[in-house]
Design a protein around this motif. Structure first.
Motif, PDB file in Angstrom:
ATOM      1  N   ARG A 241       0.957   4.166  -2.936  1.00  0.00           N
ATOM      2  CA  ARG A 241       0.831   5.613  -2.705  1.00  0.00           C
ATOM      3  C   ARG A 241       1.990   6.377  -3.341  1.00  0.00           C
ATOM      4  N   ARG A 242       3.223   5.854  -3.167  1.00  0.00           N
ATOM      5  CA  ARG A 242       4.385   6.528  -3.761  1.00  0.00           C
ATOM      6  C   ARG A 242       4.288   6.561  -5.290  1.00  0.00           C
TER       7      ARG A 242
ATOM      8  N   GLU B 200       0.835  -1.208   0.000  1.00  0.00           N
ATOM      9  CA  GLU B 200       0.000   0.000   0.000  1.00  0.00           C
ATOM     10  C   GLU B 200       0.873   1.263   0.000  1.00  0.00           C
TER      11      GLU B 200
ATOM     12  N   ARG C 153       1.567   6.371  -7.138  1.00  0.00           N
ATOM     13  CA  ARG C 153       0.483   7.280  -7.571  1.00  0.00           C
ATOM     14  C   ARG C 153       0.926   8.743  -7.492  1.00  0.00           C
ATOM     15  N   LYS C 154       1.653   9.098  -6.428  1.00  0.00           N
ATOM     16  CA  LYS C 154       2.162  10.463  -6.303  1.00  0.00           C
ATOM     17  C   LYS C 154       3.135  10.769  -7.435  1.00  0.00           C
TER      18      LYS C 154
END
Length: 87
Positions: A76-77, A72, A79-80
């Protein structure tokens, strides 16, 4: 329908191409490989052959108790990073 002349031209081209390919491959210079192998290698014992059931078994599992959180966080990394690249 293909005429006899067109067939002859096609066969002639194929023959010329084949002869050229044969001539080019026959001109190659190949190095001697007889003395290139180390004597220790030729005297070495042949490696043990394992059955697939043993050879394909992973030593340690790739997933562990913290895998969900790690995946997860990686999501997140990524997607950023993707958002930053689109700007």
């Amino acid at each position: 329908m293909i005429t006899q002349a067109a067939q002859m031209v096609s066969l002639t081209r194929s023959a010329i191409l084949g002869a050229t390919a044969l001539a080019l491959t026959a001109c190659g210079q190949f190095p001697e490989v007889v003395g290139e192998v180390d004597d220790n290698l030729t005297r070495a014992a042949y490696p043990k052959i394992l059955p697939n059931t043993e050879a394909l078994v992973a030593e340690t599992p790739r997933l562990h108790s913290g895998s969900d959180e790690a995946l997860e966080a990686r999501e997140r990394r990524l997607r950023k990073r993707a958002e930053a690249l689109q700007k």
